[in-house]
Design a protein around this motif. Structure first.
Motif, PDB file in Angstrom:
ATOM      1  N   THR A 131       0.676  11.679   3.240  1.00  0.00           N
ATOM      2  CA  THR A 131       0.394  13.053   3.657  1.00  0.00           C
ATOM      3  C   THR A 131       0.286  13.968   2.453  1.00  0.00           C
ATOM      4  OG1 THR A 131       1.538  12.730   5.763  1.00  0.00           O
ATOM      5  CG2 THR A 131       1.204  14.999   5.053  1.00  0.00           C
ATOM      6  N   LEU A 132       1.215  13.857   1.521  1.00  0.00           N
ATOM      7  CA  LEU A 132       1.154  14.673   0.318  1.00  0.00           C
ATOM      8  C   LEU A 132      -0.038  14.269  -0.544  1.00  0.00           C
ATOM      9  CD1 LEU A 132       2.472  16.900  -1.304  1.00  0.00           C
ATOM     10  CD2 LEU A 132       3.986  15.193  -2.339  1.00  0.00           C
ATOM     11  N   GLY A 133      -0.318  12.967  -0.594  1.00  0.00           N
ATOM     12  CA  GLY A 133      -1.491  12.526  -1.332  1.00  0.00           C
ATOM     13  C   GLY A 133      -2.770  13.096  -0.755  1.00  0.00           C
ATOM     14  N   GLY A 134      -2.861  13.147   0.575  1.00  0.00           N
ATOM     15  CA  GLY A 134      -4.034  13.728   1.209  1.00  0.00           C
ATOM     16  C   GLY A 134      -4.205  15.194   0.864  1.00  0.00           C
ATOM     17  N   TYR A 135      -3.108  15.919   0.732  1.00  0.00           N
ATOM     18  CA  TYR A 135      -3.170  17.339   0.352  1.00  0.00           C
ATOM     19  C   TYR A 135      -3.888  17.492  -0.990  1.00  0.00           C
ATOM     20  CZ  TYR A 135      -1.560  21.886  -1.357  1.00  0.00           C
ATOM     21  OH  TYR A 135      -1.517  23.153  -1.887  1.00  0.00           O
ATOM     22  N   PHE A 136      -3.548  16.665  -1.967  1.00  0.00           N
ATOM     23  CA  PHE A 136      -4.182  16.773  -3.288  1.00  0.00           C
ATOM     24  C   PHE A 136      -5.599  16.197  -3.288  1.00  0.00           C
ATOM     25  CE2 PHE A 136       0.335  17.045  -4.439  1.00  0.00           C
ATOM     26  CZ  PHE A 136       0.299  18.217  -5.187  1.00  0.00           C
ATOM     27  N   GLU A 137      -5.819  15.160  -2.524  1.00  0.00           N
ATOM     28  CA  GLU A 137      -7.177  14.612  -2.453  1.00  0.00           C
ATOM     29  C   GLU A 137      -8.163  15.628  -1.895  1.00  0.00           C
ATOM     30  OE1 GLU A 137      -6.630  11.103  -0.133  1.00  0.00           O
ATOM     31  OE2 GLU A 137      -6.369   9.813  -1.914  1.00  0.00           O
ATOM     32  N   ARG A 138      -7.736  16.404  -0.890  1.00  0.00           N
ATOM     33  CA  ARG A 138      -8.614  17.423  -0.313  1.00  0.00           C
ATOM     34  C   ARG A 138      -8.934  18.526  -1.321  1.00  0.00           C
ATOM     35  NH1 ARG A 138      -5.171  16.348   4.039  1.00  0.00           N
ATOM     36  NH2 ARG A 138      -3.881  18.197   3.605  1.00  0.00           N
ATOM     37  N   ARG A 139      -8.172  18.610  -2.371  1.00  0.00           N
ATOM     38  CA  ARG A 139      -8.410  19.611  -3.412  1.00  0.00           C
ATOM     39  C   ARG A 139      -9.036  19.007  -4.648  1.00  0.00           C
ATOM     40  NH1 ARG A 139      -5.127  20.885   0.210  1.00  0.00           N
ATOM     41  NH2 ARG A 139      -4.708  23.057   0.806  1.00  0.00           N
ATOM     42  N   GLY A 140      -9.559  17.788  -4.496  1.00  0.00           N
ATOM     43  CA  GLY A 140     -10.389  17.196  -5.533  1.00  0.00           C
ATOM     44  C   GLY A 140      -9.676  16.334  -6.555  1.00  0.00           C
ATOM     45  N   LEU A 141      -8.400  16.038  -6.382  1.00  0.00           N
ATOM     46  CA  LEU A 141      -7.679  15.230  -7.353  1.00  0.00           C
ATOM     47  C   LEU A 141      -7.765  13.751  -6.990  1.00  0.00           C
ATOM     48  CD1 LEU A 141      -6.374  18.135  -7.695  1.00  0.00           C
ATOM     49  CD2 LEU A 141      -4.315  16.925  -8.476  1.00  0.00           C
ATOM     50  N   ASP A 142      -7.752  12.903  -8.014  1.00  0.00           N
ATOM     51  CA  ASP A 142      -7.551  11.471  -7.802  1.00  0.00           C
ATOM     52  C   ASP A 142      -6.061  11.236  -7.607  1.00  0.00           C
ATOM     53  OD1 ASP A 142     -10.249  10.909  -8.143  1.00  0.00           O
ATOM     54  OD2 ASP A 142     -10.023  10.707 -10.313  1.00  0.00           O
ATOM     55  N   VAL A 143      -5.695  10.451  -6.599  1.00  0.00           N
ATOM     56  CA  VAL A 143      -4.287  10.329  -6.216  1.00  0.00           C
ATOM     57  C   VAL A 143      -3.890   8.863  -6.078  1.00  0.00           C
ATOM     58  CG1 VAL A 143      -2.567  10.866  -4.450  1.00  0.00           C
ATOM     59  CG2 VAL A 143      -4.335  12.558  -5.026  1.00  0.00           C
ATOM     60  N   LEU A 144      -2.711   8.549  -6.567  1.00  0.00           N
ATOM     61  CA  LEU A 144      -2.072   7.268  -6.299  1.00  0.00           C
ATOM     62  C   LEU A 144      -0.781   7.551  -5.541  1.00  0.00           C
ATOM     63  CD1 LEU A 144      -1.887   4.164  -6.731  1.00  0.00           C
ATOM     64  CD2 LEU A 144      -0.529   4.668  -8.797  1.00  0.00           C
ATOM     65  N   VAL A 145      -0.620   6.969  -4.372  1.00  0.00           N
ATOM     66  CA  VAL A 145       0.594   7.148  -3.579  1.00  0.00           C
ATOM     67  C   VAL A 145       1.621   6.100  -4.008  1.00  0.00           C
ATOM     68  CG1 VAL A 145       1.606   7.129  -1.268  1.00  0.00           C
ATOM     69  CG2 VAL A 145      -0.650   8.155  -1.642  1.00  0.00           C
ATOM     70  N   VAL A 146       2.760   6.569  -4.484  1.00  0.00           N
ATOM     71  CA  VAL A 146       3.846   5.694  -4.925  1.00  0.00           C
ATOM     72  C   VAL A 146       5.136   6.155  -4.253  1.00  0.00           C
ATOM     73  CG1 VAL A 146       5.151   4.784  -6.876  1.00  0.00           C
ATOM     74  CG2 VAL A 146       2.729   5.386  -7.162  1.00  0.00           C
ATOM     75  N   PRO A 147       5.686   5.376  -3.342  1.00  0.00           N
ATOM     76  CA  PRO A 147       6.953   5.780  -2.700  1.00  0.00           C
ATOM     77  C   PRO A 147       8.086   5.737  -3.715  1.00  0.00           C
ATOM     78  CG  PRO A 147       6.444   3.518  -2.151  1.00  0.00           C
ATOM     79  CD  PRO A 147       5.251   4.029  -2.919  1.00  0.00           C
ATOM     80  N   PRO A 148       9.274   6.229  -3.356  1.00  0.00           N
ATOM     81  CA  PRO A 148      10.418   6.099  -4.271  1.00  0.00           C
ATOM     82  C   PRO A 148      10.639   4.640  -4.630  1.00  0.00           C
ATOM     83  CG  PRO A 148      10.957   7.560  -2.438  1.00  0.00           C
ATOM     84  CD  PRO A 148       9.649   6.927  -2.106  1.00  0.00           C
ATOM     85  N   GLN A 149      10.850   4.389  -5.898  1.00  0.00           N
ATOM     86  CA  GLN A 149      11.039   3.022  -6.368  1.00  0.00           C
ATOM     87  C   GLN A 149      12.512   2.758  -6.655  1.00  0.00           C
ATOM     88  OE1 GLN A 149       8.138   4.058  -9.502  1.00  0.00           O
ATOM     89  NE2 GLN A 149       7.240   2.055  -9.112  1.00  0.00           N
ATOM     90  N   VAL A 150      12.842   1.494  -6.740  1.00  0.00           N
ATOM     91  CA  VAL A 150      14.206   1.066  -7.040  1.00  0.00           C
ATOM     92  C   VAL A 150      14.150  -0.098  -8.019  1.00  0.00           C
ATOM     93  CG1 VAL A 150      15.200   1.776  -4.817  1.00  0.00           C
ATOM     94  CG2 VAL A 150      14.189  -0.507  -5.054  1.00  0.00           C
ATOM     95  N   ASP A 151      15.300  -0.411  -8.573  1.00  0.00           N
ATOM     96  CA  ASP A 151      15.484  -1.636  -9.334  1.00  0.00           C
ATOM     97  C   ASP A 151      16.364  -2.537  -8.482  1.00  0.00           C
ATOM     98  OD1 ASP A 151      16.044  -3.694 -11.036  1.00  0.00           O
ATOM     99  OD2 ASP A 151      16.647  -2.447 -12.728  1.00  0.00           O
ATOM    100  N   CYS A 152      15.758  -3.475  -7.809  1.00  0.00           N
ATOM    101  CA  CYS A 152      16.507  -4.307  -6.861  1.00  0.00           C
ATOM    102  C   CYS A 152      17.624  -5.098  -7.537  1.00  0.00           C
ATOM    103  CB  CYS A 152      15.552  -5.253  -6.135  1.00  0.00           C
ATOM    104  SG  CYS A 152      14.508  -4.436  -4.903  1.00  0.00           S
ATOM    105  N   ASP A 153      17.495  -5.341  -8.841  1.00  0.00           N
ATOM    106  CA  ASP A 153      18.526  -6.093  -9.537  1.00  0.00           C
ATOM    107  C   ASP A 153      19.828  -5.311  -9.659  1.00  0.00           C
ATOM    108  OD1 ASP A 153      16.679  -8.092  -9.791  1.00  0.00           O
ATOM    109  OD2 ASP A 153      16.237  -7.720 -11.909  1.00  0.00           O
ATOM    110  N   GLU A 154      19.800  -4.000  -9.409  1.00  0.00           N
ATOM    111  CA  GLU A 154      21.024  -3.194  -9.470  1.00  0.00           C
ATOM    112  C   GLU A 154      21.914  -3.376  -8.244  1.00  0.00           C
ATOM    113  OE1 GLU A 154      19.510   0.732 -12.003  1.00  0.00           O
ATOM    114  OE2 GLU A 154      19.819   0.846  -9.837  1.00  0.00           O
ATOM    115  N   PHE A 155      21.359  -3.948  -7.180  1.00  0.00           N
ATOM    116  CA  PHE A 155      22.060  -3.978  -5.903  1.00  0.00           C
ATOM    117  C   PHE A 155      22.656  -5.350  -5.641  1.00  0.00           C
ATOM    118  CE2 PHE A 155      19.028  -0.601  -5.778  1.00  0.00           C
ATOM    119  CZ  PHE A 155      19.625   0.422  -5.050  1.00  0.00           C
TER     120      PHE A 155
END
Length: 418
Positions: free
Chosen positions: A192-216
């Motif tokens: 949804t946020l990516g679509g907001y910027f795409e409609r305004r002419g930006l190239d967008v990559l959607v990246v959710p919050p990331q983790v380091d699974c080795d920490e868990f």
């Protein structure tokens, strides 16, 4: 203003050669947070920095430690990045304002002291909250490389008691407006946020919050026969519906409530009453034990996740909830702790009902009650399968290693000019 620059990080390494000099340009990320482990924003930027560097390089992070009385962690290295931590002595308002206005110049000075020159930087990754005309102009003109913003939220005025009269909200909207005018590329936390910027002419990559699974660590949750352990970890503010969670628990039968234990980490009872939607009178109607832990270290949160059967998250639909992505979900899944939640944002793509968690029909107390009733009926083997699926989902969809090729390719300055 008295700047003190502390250098932590890669030092001498086989990929980069002598400290501060690199064989090829690498990304630069700039922050002003308790980086790398202070809060959700710091966690996001840490993993984004790790996934941003092409193989054979480290991302350079220059972080301006906030003037809030806290001190940076004493760590000699932060895996995957080279970190320069700046500090400003003096916590009065004039010192803070001067440091903030001079931040881009201070960043360049810290880089020069480290031996990093213009040609060593391929792209600047800038959190949306730090987007100002001055910062963009100084970095763009001096480093002569693209600037890419990272957008992890889009607030709406209903989150704030004073709406448009809230300075933080006005600055947030102004930074977002500038980004749509001054840069060509953005990383967004949700579609949804990516679509907001795409409609305004930006190239967008959607990246959710990331983790380091080795920490868990592996889950250490006890048998369900001893009761259902539920966890809410975070600062609810006006974004998470803590009141609905407690009202849902209060609707359980006394026998069911006796089998439920809710731990709330990140906020005290008094703070929840003052700063969230919680009506503390609801607590009087709850016979299930509810423990408020207040603010706790990140290591404690990881331990709590490993010992809980479900983490809880109830949010409104639309607005900021649709534009953002709760970082507590990837962390919970990484710990093998399934999530009991309602679908908002992109969560339906990652949490399937009965697989990685239990999905509520909505965000009303009745929905929470029915969800907990379902959890109480689970057998240990059912929950164990759900826990394994949660860890698998986290590693496939949220671990920073799974995103490295996509993020590094998107930040490659040969992809587009900014």
């Amino acid at each position: 203003m008295n700047d003190q620059t502390t250098v932590l990080g890669a030092g001498q390494d086989r990929q980069n050669g002598p400290a501060g000099r690199v064989d090829r340009p690498r990304p630069l990320l700039i922050g002003h947070y308790r980086f790398p482990y202070g809060d959700a924003t710091s966690n996001r930027l840490l993993q984004l920095a790790r996934s941003a560097a092409p193989h054979g390089t480290h991302t350079l992070v220059v972080n301006d430690w906030p003037c809030d009385g806290s001190t940076p962690p004493r760590r000699d290295e932060v895996a995957g990045i080279e970190l320069i931590t700046m500090r400003t002595r003096g916590g009065n308002r004039i010192a803070r304002m001067s440091a903030r206005l001079a931040r881009p110049v201070r960043v360049l000075r810290a880089m020069r002291r480290r031996g990093v020159v213009r040609g060593d930087v391929s792209v600047v990754l800038l959190p949306m909250a730090m987007m100002t005309v001055g910062t963009w102009a100084v970095l763009r003109l001096t480093l002569r490389c693209p600037v890419v913003v990272d957008a992890s939220e889009r607030h709406d005025r209903r989150q704030f008691r004073r709406g448009w009269l809230t300075p933080y909200f006005v600055r947030h909207r102004w930074s977002t407006f500038l980004a749509t005018r001054l840069v060509h590329r953005a990383i967004a936390v949700s579609t949804t946020l990516g679509g907001y910027f795409e409609r305004r002419g930006l190239d967008v990559l959607v990246v959710p919050p990331q983790v380091d699974c080795d920490e868990f660590a592996e889950s250490r949750a006890p048998s369900l026969s001893g009761g259902l352990r539920l966890l809410y970890a975070g600062t609810p503010g006006r974004k998470d519906m803590l009141d609905v969670i407690l009202r849902g628990i209060s609707q359980l039968t006394p026998q069911e409530q006796a089998r439920v234990h809710l731990t709330i980490a990140g906020v005290t009872r008094d703070a929840a009453a003052a700063l969230s939607d919680l009506d503390v009178s609801v607590l009087d109607a709850v016979s299930a034990p509810v423990t408020f832990l207040g603010r706790v270290p990140r290591d404690t949160v990881l331990t709590l996740l490993s010992e809980s059967h479900f983490s809880l998250l109830v949010r409104p639909t639309g607005g900021y909830a649709a534009h953002g992505f709760p970082s507590k979900v990837p962390e919970s899944l990484s710990a093998g702790c399934p999530v009991l939640l309602n679908h908002t944002s992109d969560l339906a793509s990652y949490v399937r009902d009965g697989v990685e968690g239990l999905v509520l029909d909505g965000n009303a107390p009745d929905d929470v009650r029915r969800g907990i009733e379902r959890a109480l009926r689970l057998r240990d083997e059912d929950w164990a399968a759900m826990s394994r699926a949660a860890r698998g989902r986290a590693r496939d969809s949220f671990d920073h290693r799974a995103w490295r090729e996509r993020v590094a390719a998107f930040l490659d300055p040969r992809g587009a000019a900014s």
